[in-house]
Design a protein around this motif. Structure first.
Motif: not given
Length: 244
Positions: A87-105, A148-151
């Motif tokens: 998506s628009f050359a955004q930086y990507l990060h794979v994460m385990e949800v673990g104990r819970g993840l709150t996220a903006d769509s 994310t936009s950048g690291e």
């Protein structure tokens, strides 16, 4: 035919989500697993027999839309094959949800369809209508891919070390953290930046967990409409995850 381009061939992998490079995700779709939910329009290539349901709406999500007006434009990827997402050359990060993840769509590229999805609102510290922001809350066992936009920067929150971040830069935080939106101290300045500092809405985090911050206060690229949009802030780009 010879070219350095041929060094960029698909990477070998056995996992469901693999970074082809920092801005391109390789996803393995298998019929025996839950489908992948991905941002609409994020597919750049695929191999095999994969179906894309662009009108996907889970029952829980339809209920959320009716109550809040918050929309998450998702497509369901199912079948058997390999899908490449970006998506628009955004930086990507794979994460385990673990104990819970709150996220903006707006900062979610893809996640496991088996995860539970709910909506939470960030409380505003001032009595202004619509000052809080709605965010996704992911629960269960599975993974999510954030953009994310950048690291990014990961900050640790402890009972002895509270964290305040710009609401335009925060991407993610541990669901267990307590959050509060803070505005400028004078009510007349709620909708503008803090005087000569250029700062606006802040989010305060307390408890135990982590906060993910991107090095940008710009609108996500998908919301830009020409060069004039650069420099505008987003009310609260917020995503959350805990790693312990």
């Amino acid at each position: 035919m010879h070219s350095t381009l041929f060094a960029h061939t698909p990477v070998e992998s056995t996992g469901r989500y693999t970074l082809q490079n920092p801005q391109l995700l390789k996803v393995q779709v298998d019929q025996g697993q839950s489908p992948i939910l991905a941002k609409q329009g994020a597919m750049v290539a695929f191999e095999g027999q994969v179906d894309f349901d662009s009108q996907y709406r889970g029952r829980n999500w339809r209920n959320v839309e009716r109550m809040t007006g918050e929309r998450l434009e998702l497509m369901r990827c199912k079948g058997s094959g390999t899908v490449y997402l970006a998506s628009f050359a955004q930086y990507l990060h794979v994460m385990e949800v673990g104990r819970g993840l709150t996220a903006d769509s707006t900062s979610v590229l893809a996640f496991d369809g088996s995860l539970g999805v709910g909506i939470v609102a960030v409380d505003s510290a001032v009595g202004v209508a619509s000052a809080g922001a709605y965010n996704l809350e992911l629960t269960g066992t599975g993974q999510v891919v954030l953009m994310t936009s950048g690291e990014p920067l990961v900050l640790e929150v402890t009972p002895e070390n509270n964290i305040c971040v710009d609401a335009d830069a925060v991407i993610a935080w541990s669901t267990a953290l307590r959050t509060q939106m803070q505005a400028p101290t004078s009510s007349s300045a709620v909708w503008r930046r803090k005087g000569a500092t250029g700062e606006g809405w802040e989010m305060q985090f307390t408890g135990t967990g982590h906060v993910l911050v991107q090095p940008s206060e710009l609108l996500p690229p998908q919301f830009l409409r020409g060069a004039g949009a650069f420099g505008l802030g987003l009310r609260g780009n917020s995503l959350g995850g805990s790693q312990s």
